[in-house]
Scaffold this motif. Structure first.
Motif, PDB file in Angstrom:
ATOM      1  N   VAL A  46       0.823  -1.226   0.000  1.00 29.78           N
ATOM      2  CA  VAL A  46       0.000   0.000   0.000  1.00 29.78           C
ATOM      3  C   VAL A  46       0.853   1.271   0.000  1.00 29.78           C
ATOM      4  O   VAL A  46       0.297   2.377  -0.048  1.00 29.78           O
ATOM      5  N   TRP A  47       2.173   1.142   0.045  1.00 25.39           N
ATOM      6  CA  TRP A  47       3.013   2.346   0.097  1.00 25.39           C
ATOM      7  C   TRP A  47       2.796   3.281  -1.096  1.00 25.39           C
ATOM      8  O   TRP A  47       2.792   4.506  -0.898  1.00 25.39           O
ATOM      9  N   LEU A  49       0.050   4.044  -2.570  1.00 27.26           N
ATOM     10  CA  LEU A  49      -1.146   4.823  -2.229  1.00 27.26           C
ATOM     11  C   LEU A  49      -0.820   5.869  -1.174  1.00 27.26           C
ATOM     12  O   LEU A  49      -1.260   7.031  -1.278  1.00 27.26           O
ATOM     13  N   GLN A  50      -0.057   5.480  -0.173  1.00 23.68           N
ATOM     14  CA  GLN A  50       0.344   6.422   0.870  1.00 23.68           C
ATOM     15  C   GLN A  50       1.165   7.561   0.276  1.00 23.68           C
ATOM     16  O   GLN A  50       0.932   8.735   0.590  1.00 23.68           O
ATOM     17  N   ARG A  51       2.099   7.248  -0.584  1.00 21.71           N
ATOM     18  CA  ARG A  51       2.965   8.275  -1.173  1.00 21.71           C
ATOM     19  C   ARG A  51       2.161   9.223  -2.053  1.00 21.71           C
ATOM     20  O   ARG A  51       2.405  10.436  -2.066  1.00 21.71           O
ATOM     21  N   MET A  53      -1.013   9.988  -1.701  1.00 18.16           N
ATOM     22  CA  MET A  53      -1.825  10.858  -0.838  1.00 18.16           C
ATOM     23  C   MET A  53      -0.989  11.917  -0.143  1.00 18.16           C
ATOM     24  O   MET A  53      -1.458  13.041   0.084  1.00 18.16           O
ATOM     25  N   GLU A  54       0.253  11.573   0.206  1.00 17.74           N
ATOM     26  CA  GLU A  54       1.109  12.536   0.894  1.00 17.74           C
ATOM     27  C   GLU A  54       1.428  13.744   0.016  1.00 17.74           C
ATOM     28  O   GLU A  54       1.758  14.813   0.536  1.00 17.74           O
ATOM     29  N   ALA A  62      -2.920  11.196   5.414  1.00 20.79           N
ATOM     30  CA  ALA A  62      -2.695  10.235   4.334  1.00 20.79           C
ATOM     31  C   ALA A  62      -2.527   8.831   4.889  1.00 20.79           C
ATOM     32  O   ALA A  62      -3.062   7.855   4.345  1.00 20.79           O
ATOM     33  N   MET A  63      -1.788   8.718   5.992  1.00 22.67           N
ATOM     34  CA  MET A  63      -1.613   7.414   6.622  1.00 22.67           C
ATOM     35  C   MET A  63      -2.940   6.863   7.122  1.00 22.67           C
ATOM     36  O   MET A  63      -3.264   5.687   6.936  1.00 22.67           O
ATOM     37  N   THR A  66      -5.024   5.645   4.213  1.00 23.62           N
ATOM     38  CA  THR A  66      -4.459   4.419   3.647  1.00 23.62           C
ATOM     39  C   THR A  66      -4.827   3.205   4.501  1.00 23.62           C
ATOM     40  O   THR A  66      -5.245   2.159   3.988  1.00 23.62           O
ATOM     41  N   THR A  70      -7.286   0.058   3.539  1.00 20.95           N
ATOM     42  CA  THR A  70      -6.815  -1.326   3.668  1.00 20.95           C
ATOM     43  C   THR A  70      -7.753  -2.136   4.553  1.00 20.95           C
ATOM     44  O   THR A  70      -8.125  -3.274   4.222  1.00 20.95           O
ATOM     45  N   LEU A 159       4.128   2.689   8.181  1.00 20.14           N
ATOM     46  CA  LEU A 159       3.930   3.752   7.190  1.00 20.14           C
ATOM     47  C   LEU A 159       4.562   5.058   7.648  1.00 20.14           C
ATOM     48  O   LEU A 159       5.024   5.860   6.817  1.00 20.14           O
TER      49      LEU A 159
END
Length: 345
Positions: A46-47, A49-51, A53-54, A62-63, A66, A70, A159
């Motif tokens: 999922v990283w 997606l996190q990146r 959103m950040e 964002a975390m 995410t 999930t 994350l």
């Protein structure tokens, strides 16, 4: 020199002893290690997606989004699968007498045709065995869900620390470890995309086949096949045998159970053994023997959760070995068929 030669036979024994100790530690600490390993896998998947959103939202928000996405996916999948299994158990309990009758008839037929070994197995068959297997499968999937809930706590922490950990490794001069982690994460993401697509196609194929033949619980069998397909070898086996057993009870010894059995094997072969390796390509090519060994090894250590995470663990080990000069030759030896990998690229 003689002392050095005397130590050479001891080195493999020490290595085997170290592996055994590690396996015992992983088994005894499965309640902790399994969620942690699963969390690392989820963070890797999922990283991206996190990146993404950040780039538009604060890091903590964002975390949170995410992890929420999930958890929503996991809860939705678990709910659908448990619904399908509960429906199958209820159907089996309602037809317990039919199960016993048909398998007694099979026992008589096998004895009459000289299949005494198979007859002995059928003779000792009890419907309670099937009910217990279905219930154990449900309990195992519930344990996986509980592992994931615990793992989500570690996902939150993971994350938040991905960037800082990368910077620490770079400052420590371990850019090779950073490269191996990036390659592993990319393979995890590719593996989950391919496995999810093939599992969805398998579920649709099983549902379509069951619906066309007229087998009861067609949507349920599709959902069960979709979920179990995430566990290589073992999952497709259960997803083939269980509907066939239920088809024998529903239709008797007719053409329909044969069609179900052949059709399910055809679906599993075309999607799992033919299409998926060609989509995966060279970057995920692993020896089928190693895949089967990893599934059984980790399922022995951690149950169904281990069977699910066994292949990702193998992918991670082989990827890190590829980034180590002394181990690189072994990874090419343990990979899949070079000819198939060449055609798939």
């Amino acid at each position: 020199m003689q002392m050095r030669r005397a130590l050479i036979p001891i080195v493999p024994l020490l290595g085997a002893a170290a592996v055994f100790v590690i396996m015992v530690a992983l088994y005894l600490g499965r309640s902790l290690f399994a969620p942690v390993f699963l969390a690392v896998f989820i963070v890797s998947v999922v990283w991206p997606l996190q990146r993404a959103m950040e780039a538009r939202l604060p890091r903590v928000l964002a975390m949170f989004l995410t992890v929420l996405a999930t958890a929503a996916v996991v809860i939705a999948m678990a709910s659908l699968v448990m619904w399908g299994l509960n429906r199958a158990v209820q159907w089996a309990i309602g037809n317990a007498a039919a199960f016993q009758t048909h398998y007694q008839r099979m026992d008589v037929w096998l004895q009459g045709h000289g299949f005494y070994l198979a007859s002995e197995f059928i003779h000792n068959f009890e419907p309670r065995w099937l009910f217990g297997a279905l219930q154990r499968l449900g309990v195992g999937l519930q344990q996986v869900a509980s592992f994931i809930v615990i793992a989500l706590v570690f996902v939150v922490l993971g994350l938040l620390e991905v960037d800082s950990t990368r910077q620490k490794l770079v400052r420590a001069g371990r850019a090779d470890v950073v490269g191996a982690c990036r390659a592993t994460a990319a393979k995890f993401q590719r593996y989950m995309v391919i496995r999810s697509a093939v599992s969805a196609a398998t579920g649709l194929g099983v549902w379509a086949l069951a619906y066309a033949v007229g087998l009861d619980l067609a949507p349920e069998w599709g959902l069960i096949a979709f979920a179990l397909n995430f566990i290589p070898f073992i999952g497709p086996l259960f997803a083939t045998v269980l509907p066939t057993l239920f088809a024998i009870v529903q239709f008797g010894f007719a053409i329909e159970p044969v069609l179900i059995f052949i059709g399910l094997n055809l679906v599993q072969f075309l999607l799992g053994s033919y299409l998926e390796p060609r989509i995966a390509g060279r970057r995920l090519s692993i020896s089928p023997f190693l895949v089967l060994f990893a599934v059984f090894l980790w399922s022995m250590l951690w149950g169904i959760a281990g069977a699910f995470i066994g292949v990702p663990m193998l992918i991670a080990l082989m990827t890190f070995a590829e980034h180590h000069p002394a181990m690189r030759s072994w990874t090419s030896l343990l990979a899949g068929d070079p000819a198939e990998r060449g055609r798939s690229d």
